[in-house]
Design a protein around this motif. Sequence first.
Motif, short mmCIF file in Angstrom:
data_model
loop_
_atom_site.label_atom_id
_atom_site.label_comp_id
_atom_site.label_asym_id
_atom_site.label_seq_id
_atom_site.Cartn_x
_atom_site.Cartn_y
_atom_site.Cartn_z
N THR A 95 -84.24 48.64 51.00
CA THR A 95 -85.03 48.95 51.50
C THR A 95 -86.65 49.70 50.50
OG1 THR A 95 -84.27 49.36 53.85
CG2 THR A 95 -86.53 50.68 53.41
N ILE A 96 -85.60 50.75 49.81
CA ILE A 96 -86.90 50.73 48.95
C ILE A 96 -86.30 50.27 47.71
CG2 ILE A 96 -87.24 52.89 47.44
CD1 ILE A 96 -85.73 54.39 49.03
N VAL A 97 -85.86 49.51 47.60
CA VAL A 97 -85.63 48.26 45.79
C VAL A 97 -86.79 46.70 47.04
CG1 VAL A 97 -84.94 46.59 44.82
CG2 VAL A 97 -83.34 48.50 45.00
N ASN A 98 -86.66 46.49 48.26
CA ASN A 98 -87.72 45.33 48.35
C ASN A 98 -88.32 46.01 48.28
OD1 ASN A 98 -85.44 43.97 48.49
ND2 ASN A 98 -85.44 43.73 50.84
N TYR A 99 -88.86 46.64 48.16
CA TYR A 99 -90.33 46.92 49.01
C TYR A 99 -90.99 47.61 47.90
CZ TYR A 99 -94.20 50.77 49.81
OH TYR A 99 -95.45 51.81 49.37
N ALA A 100 -90.46 48.05 46.31
CA ALA A 100 -90.86 48.25 45.40
C ALA A 100 -91.45 46.44 44.43
CB ALA A 100 -90.10 48.82 44.04
N VAL A 101 -90.61 45.33 45.12
CA VAL A 101 -90.03 44.60 44.34
C VAL A 101 -91.15 43.99 45.51
CG1 VAL A 101 -89.27 41.99 44.63
CG2 VAL A 101 -88.04 43.85 44.33
N LEU A 160 -86.09 36.44 42.21
CA LEU A 160 -84.70 37.39 41.51
C LEU A 160 -83.13 36.67 42.68
CD1 LEU A 160 -86.73 40.79 42.28
CD2 LEU A 160 -85.37 39.72 39.65
N GLY A 161 -83.90 35.92 43.46
CA GLY A 161 -82.86 34.90 44.40
C GLY A 161 -81.98 35.75 46.09
N ARG A 162 -83.43 36.13 46.40
CA ARG A 162 -84.05 36.11 47.79
C ARG A 162 -82.53 37.19 47.96
NH1 ARG A 162 -86.57 30.35 50.63
NH2 ARG A 162 -87.45 29.20 48.24
N ARG A 163 -82.16 36.53 49.51
CA ARG A 163 -81.23 37.57 50.27
C ARG A 163 -80.23 37.48 49.35
NH1 ARG A 163 -80.28 34.81 55.49
NH2 ARG A 163 -80.61 33.62 54.72
N LYS A 164 -79.64 36.47 48.28
CA LYS A 164 -78.94 37.82 46.78
C LYS A 164 -78.97 38.70 46.63
CE LYS A 164 -75.33 34.66 43.76
NZ LYS A 164 -75.30 33.42 43.23
N PHE A 165 -80.25 38.26 46.39
CA PHE A 165 -80.61 39.67 45.07
C PHE A 165 -80.30 41.02 45.79
CE2 PHE A 165 -84.37 42.42 44.38
CZ PHE A 165 -83.86 43.06 43.82
N THR A 166 -80.73 40.54 46.79
CA THR A 166 -80.61 42.59 48.20
C THR A 166 -79.33 43.05 48.84
OG1 THR A 166 -83.22 41.24 49.60
CG2 THR A 166 -81.49 43.14 50.32
N GLY A 167 -78.64 41.32 48.48
CA GLY A 167 -76.86 42.00 48.69
C GLY A 167 -76.45 41.88 47.57
N ILE A 192 -83.28 33.78 36.68
CA ILE A 192 -84.65 34.21 37.28
C ILE A 192 -85.32 34.04 36.77
CG2 ILE A 192 -85.84 36.34 37.01
CD1 ILE A 192 -82.77 37.58 37.43
N LYS A 193 -85.47 33.25 35.23
CA LYS A 193 -87.09 32.90 34.27
C LYS A 193 -87.75 31.54 34.86
CE LYS A 193 -88.47 36.89 32.71
NZ LYS A 193 -89.53 37.63 33.25
#
Length: 354
Positions: A228-234, A245-252, A338-339
């Motif tokens: 939650t905190i990481v996504n909020y910052a992003v 960053l990869g959507r849900r793959k990034f979050t997971g 990512i780039k």
Amino acid sequence: MRRLILHIGSHKTGSTSIQKFLLKNRNSLKEIGWILFCERPDGTESVHGNANSWVSFSGEKKEFKAKLDKRLFSALNKTTGNMIMSCEELSWLYQSEEIQYVFDELSQIFNDIKVICYIRRQDKHLLSHYHQGFRYPHSSARDFFGNTICIVPTHLKYYQNYLDYTEKLSCWAVSFGGNNLYVREFSRDKFEGENVVSDFLKILNLNIKFDPDDESEPVNESLNLVQTIVNYAVFNSRNELWYELGRRKFTGNMAFHSDNKPQLDQASQNAIMVNYYVTNKKLSKYVPDLSSNWVSPTPEPMEELDAFKPMPEEEYKNAVQAIVSYYDGLSILGFVKIKYRRFVESHWGKRNIR
């Protein structure tokens, strides 16, 4: 005679699981005389098996509005046979005239319309739905409830537009007829087969085999506090960054693994539920076997109660460490991807976010 099963959610009550099953079993549905409607306004099909893209949104918080695309009825009119349509975004409609309009249009196409809705106790719903706003940068939950970083926000009066189920269900009952409205409590011990998909099929008498063991892949899992905190910052940095960053793959990513998920203590639960003490006492009209804990808190003056529960400071430290670990483990190829996504996002096409 044409029939319609209209599944309107609510949100955070297993709608994704139901839609996933219906989409996977379209051929079996067809064999028993039902067609799943999951067409999008642009004519393509939703890969999620829902009709959510026909509802658009504007404004935020108190000014939040949901609007149904009127072209939906033309699209439905071009279909044949009995239809199932799952669209939990319709649960954002809570004005009687809006719901009456939906009925007036649908009743010109279908002779028999059944509406099914699952409801979740307001404190549990608010907790889960609020954090839904941190799963994706574009979210109706984020627009409606706000995006202050916390476990759960102080309950605001306008939340009742969505969470006062008695008032909202009465509008659907008046328009569609109480005998055509099926309302179920979202609780495993109330489900047929202790599973929301089994329950959905049983209530509507859809004779399709369902084996919960076949549904081993987790669906729409809640975020832990680090995620939650990481996504909020992003999101606050740049909405598009999450996609790059990869959507849900990034979050997971395993770097963000944590066993700590949002939870409410008893005081916070009571502070939310006191707002629904009176209206929930009337809910048995639609849910005769409603659990007693929906109306258990003793009413107290609202000004003495505060449901706001901040994010623990320790979780911010964990999130910073997790971000560093993520980049430390990023390969050269991963960085290039990512780039590359950023280049594509900034130069081509509009992204499908729903």
